[in-house]
Design a protein around this motif. Structure first.
Motif, PDB file in Angstrom:
ATOM      1  N   GLN A  83      29.750  45.100  83.226  1.00 36.58           N
ATOM      2  CA  GLN A  83      28.670  45.696  83.909  1.00 36.58           C
ATOM      3  C   GLN A  83      28.722  44.837  85.452  1.00 36.58           C
ATOM      4  N   LYS A  84      30.174  44.798  85.509  1.00 37.24           N
ATOM      5  CA  LYS A  84      30.389  44.273  86.909  1.00 37.24           C
ATOM      6  C   LYS A  84      29.704  43.576  87.412  1.00 37.24           C
ATOM      7  N   GLY A  85      29.728  41.867  87.088  1.00 37.50           N
ATOM      8  CA  GLY A  85      28.948  41.002  86.978  1.00 37.50           C
ATOM      9  C   GLY A  85      29.771  40.148  87.666  1.00 37.50           C
ATOM     10  N   THR A  86      29.565  38.925  87.843  1.00 36.15           N
ATOM     11  CA  THR A  86      30.689  37.872  87.853  1.00 36.15           C
ATOM     12  C   THR A  86      30.753  36.753  86.864  1.00 36.15           C
ATOM     13  N   PHE A  87      31.606  36.153  86.234  1.00 37.01           N
ATOM     14  CA  PHE A  87      31.654  35.430  85.370  1.00 37.01           C
ATOM     15  C   PHE A  87      31.853  33.981  85.856  1.00 37.01           C
ATOM     16  N   VAL A  88      30.613  32.785  85.213  1.00 36.56           N
ATOM     17  CA  VAL A  88      30.141  31.363  85.332  1.00 36.56           C
ATOM     18  C   VAL A  88      30.728  30.845  84.490  1.00 36.56           C
ATOM     19  N   TYR A  89      31.633  30.285  83.861  1.00 34.60           N
ATOM     20  CA  TYR A  89      32.037  29.110  82.809  1.00 34.60           C
ATOM     21  C   TYR A  89      32.284  27.517  83.101  1.00 34.60           C
ATOM     22  N   ALA A  90      31.018  27.554  82.006  1.00 35.77           N
ATOM     23  CA  ALA A  90      30.764  26.463  81.267  1.00 35.77           C
ATOM     24  C   ALA A  90      31.957  25.226  81.349  1.00 35.77           C
ATOM     25  N   PRO A  91      32.010  24.331  81.762  1.00 29.76           N
ATOM     26  CA  PRO A  91      33.257  22.929  80.934  1.00 29.76           C
ATOM     27  C   PRO A  91      33.302  23.425  79.593  1.00 29.76           C
ATOM     28  N   ALA A  92      34.381  23.140  79.207  1.00 27.66           N
ATOM     29  CA  ALA A  92      35.709  23.208  77.588  1.00 27.66           C
ATOM     30  C   ALA A  92      34.519  24.591  76.895  1.00 27.66           C
ATOM     31  N   ALA A  93      33.858  26.146  77.695  1.00 26.93           N
ATOM     32  CA  ALA A  93      33.430  27.201  77.240  1.00 26.93           C
ATOM     33  C   ALA A  93      35.051  27.086  75.941  1.00 26.93           C
ATOM     34  N   HIS A  94      34.161  27.949  74.535  1.00 22.74           N
ATOM     35  CA  HIS A  94      35.589  28.366  73.733  1.00 22.74           C
ATOM     36  C   HIS A  94      36.112  29.598  73.822  1.00 22.74           C
ATOM     37  N   PRO A  95      37.239  29.835  73.554  1.00 24.60           N
ATOM     38  CA  PRO A  95      37.834  31.115  74.154  1.00 24.60           C
ATOM     39  C   PRO A  95      37.480  32.210  73.763  1.00 24.60           C
ATOM     40  N   ALA A  96      36.325  32.533  72.002  1.00 26.01           N
ATOM     41  CA  ALA A  96      35.504  33.669  72.124  1.00 26.01           C
ATOM     42  C   ALA A  96      35.046  34.359  73.474  1.00 26.01           C
ATOM     43  N   LEU A  97      34.931  33.164  74.000  1.00 25.12           N
ATOM     44  CA  LEU A  97      33.902  33.632  75.491  1.00 25.12           C
ATOM     45  C   LEU A  97      34.593  33.519  76.311  1.00 25.12           C
ATOM     46  N   TRP A  98      36.370  33.830  76.324  1.00 25.44           N
ATOM     47  CA  TRP A  98      37.250  34.218  77.878  1.00 25.44           C
ATOM     48  C   TRP A  98      36.340  35.964  77.802  1.00 25.44           C
ATOM     49  N   HIS A  99      36.809  36.283  79.366  1.00 27.12           N
ATOM     50  CA  HIS A  99      37.385  37.606  79.496  1.00 27.12           C
ATOM     51  C   HIS A  99      38.137  38.468  80.058  1.00 27.12           C
ATOM     52  N   GLU A 100      38.972  37.313  80.360  1.00 21.26           N
ATOM     53  CA  GLU A 100      40.404  37.056  80.853  1.00 21.26           C
ATOM     54  C   GLU A 100      41.318  36.178  79.351  1.00 21.26           C
ATOM     55  N   PRO A 101      42.637  36.741  78.619  1.00 22.82           N
ATOM     56  CA  PRO A 101      43.467  35.948  78.334  1.00 22.82           C
ATOM     57  C   PRO A 101      43.308  34.963  78.839  1.00 22.82           C
ATOM     58  N   VAL A 102      43.149  34.018  79.467  1.00 23.67           N
ATOM     59  CA  VAL A 102      43.756  32.245  80.388  1.00 23.67           C
ATOM     60  C   VAL A 102      42.078  32.406  81.392  1.00 23.67           C
ATOM     61  N   VAL A 103      41.435  31.266  81.543  1.00 21.58           N
ATOM     62  CA  VAL A 103      41.076  31.240  82.030  1.00 21.58           C
ATOM     63  C   VAL A 103      39.978  29.732  82.446  1.00 21.58           C
ATOM     64  N   ALA A 104      40.232  29.497  83.377  1.00 19.08           N
ATOM     65  CA  ALA A 104      40.754  28.375  83.851  1.00 19.08           C
ATOM     66  C   ALA A 104      38.978  27.458  84.247  1.00 19.08           C
ATOM     67  N   LEU A 105      38.914  27.135  83.312  1.00 21.65           N
ATOM     68  CA  LEU A 105      37.541  26.343  82.785  1.00 21.65           C
ATOM     69  C   LEU A 105      36.909  25.171  83.732  1.00 21.65           C
ATOM     70  N   PRO A 106      35.657  24.538  84.627  1.00 20.56           N
ATOM     71  CA  PRO A 106      36.020  23.209  85.212  1.00 20.56           C
ATOM     72  C   PRO A 106      36.413  22.266  84.489  1.00 20.56           C
ATOM     73  N   SER A 107      36.862  21.608  85.081  1.00 18.63           N
ATOM     74  CA  SER A 107      37.552  20.131  84.467  1.00 18.63           C
ATOM     75  C   SER A 107      36.450  18.739  84.676  1.00 18.63           C
ATOM     76  N   ILE A 108      35.155  18.874  85.220  1.00 14.74           N
ATOM     77  CA  ILE A 108      33.917  18.176  85.277  1.00 14.74           C
ATOM     78  C   ILE A 108      33.037  18.011  83.920  1.00 14.74           C
ATOM     79  N   SER A 109      32.329  17.503  83.813  1.00 17.30           N
ATOM     80  CA  SER A 109      31.643  17.306  82.772  1.00 17.30           C
ATOM     81  C   SER A 109      30.405  18.103  82.946  1.00 17.30           C
TER      82      SER A 109
END
Length: 371
Positions: free
Chosen positions: A116-142
């Motif tokens: 659907q060509k959208g923007t992925f926005v990740y929460a801290p500690a989001a589970h790898p089951a939800l990753w759209h790439e092999p490695v995702v840079a997750l926020p390091s804040i609370s």
């Protein structure tokens, strides 16, 4: 190497060496020694419950061990739709769709969203089951700090769909998440919120999971994914959402080409209402006792009513192990991460198990104070 670093390395090494040949229960046997077991994710204790196992044996007689076909094939088993309707009703969702694992549940959704060509926005500690790439840079804040800045962050995102990916809670560190921020999301674009509820389904909100806790907003589509191999005691995964959304997921090649979860497990699910209710009540009683006995030590981070007690004191693992008690302590989610140390309470524990655990924890605390 510091003493703490040595303790953590020791934790990883010992954790990797616990190879056993039976299903963990209240206890496990390793090298002819019996350990009380306070780890794993069988929160309702169903895989270990004899009545649940007997239902499983009968169901395998009817459905075999697997259904070797696509769910979209020309021969279909009606039990899938029956069980999915019951799961949806139990959580409050409009519809449910089962797949072979919790990881597959997340990836079926993510694969569909990528188209659907959208923007992925990740929460801290989001589970790898939800990753759209092999490695995702997750926020390091609370999580709380992330939600406070989320609306501002979305203002910087180019126009188009936004996909927000988050866990229902932090099951490692035993933290609940507040989802009131959903009401403050911008109204000017379509947003899809995907929440992994693998550690909440069967435990949160009287077992209904996170779905009834999240506010519904007209431009925000809610999709909840979960593993069924934790509290629910079944090998498989599930996706909750609007019926039209799940119909679209069924039409994807990603879903059509994957094997379904074993139908025998869904047959058991349809028959096991009393066992699920019993497991939930036993778990609540055990959590209350553990809270009463463990929290006065001030060693733990703990979300009230949740079966996980997290500690920064990694050396507790070694102390408990010496007292023939095995708790969770290993690197997660990758081998390069630090070893997280936590105690997991299950419905299969007895009050004696929890008292013995507490006695050993108190001994550890006394030794620390003397040192």
């Amino acid at each position: 190497m510091s003493e703490k670093a040595k303790d953590r390395a020791d934790v990883r090494q010992k954790g990797e060496n616990f190879v056993i040949s039976h299903l963990p229960n209240r206890t496990i046997v390793h090298e002819e020694k019996v350990y009380r077991f306070f780890s794993g994710t069988a929160y309702l204790g169903l895989p270990q419950h004899l009545s649940f196992q007997h239902l499983m044996a009968d169901a395998i007689g009817r459905y075999g061990t697997v259904f070797g076909s696509s769910r979209n094939g020309n021969v279909r088993l009606g039990i899938y739709e029956v069980a999915e309707a019951k799961m949806a009703d139990a959580t409050g969702a409009e519809s449910a769709l089962t797949v072979s694992s919790g990881m597959m549940a997340g990836q079926v959704v993510i694969n569909w969203l990528r188209g659907q060509k959208g923007t992925f926005v990740y929460a801290p500690a989001a589970h790898p089951a939800l990753w759209h790439e092999p490695v995702v840079a997750l926020p390091s804040i609370s999580f709380a700090d992330w939600t406070n800045q989320l609306s501002r962050q979305l203002q910087t995102v180019a126009s188009g769909p936004v996909f927000i990916l988050a866990n229902a809670l932090n099951a490692v560190r035993s933290d609940y998440y507040d989802f009131d921020w959903v009401n403050d999301l911008p109204d000017d674009r379509p947003i899809t919120l995907v929440v992994d509820d693998s550690h909440g389904l069967g435990v949160l909100n009287q077992g209904r999971g996170i779905w009834p806790q999240i506010s519904h907003k007209s431009n925000v589509q809610l999709i909840v994914t979960a593993s069924l191999a934790k509290a629910m005691g079944m090998p498989g995964g599930v996706i909750f959402g609007e019926a039209t959304t799940l119909t679209n997921l069924r039409r994807t090649a990603f879903f059509g080409a994957c094997s379904p979860m074993p139908p025998a497990n869904l047959d058991v699910y349809l028959q096991a209402d009393a066992l699920y209710a019993e497991g939930y009540e036993r778990l609540q009683q055990n959590i209350l006792l553990a809270e009463k006995l463990l929290l006065p030590t001030s060693l733990f981070r703990h979300a009230t009513g949740y079966p996980v007690f997290f500690t920064e004191h990694d050396e507790l693992y070694k102390h408990l192990l010496e007292n023939e008690i095995l708790i969770y302590s290993f690197a997660y989610p990758t081998a390069n991460d630090r070893a997280n140390t936590r105690i997991v309470i299950s419905a299969f524990h007895t009050s004696e198990d929890i008292q013995e655990l507490a006695d050993s924890v108190n001994e550890f605390q006394r030794r620390g104070r003397k040192g």
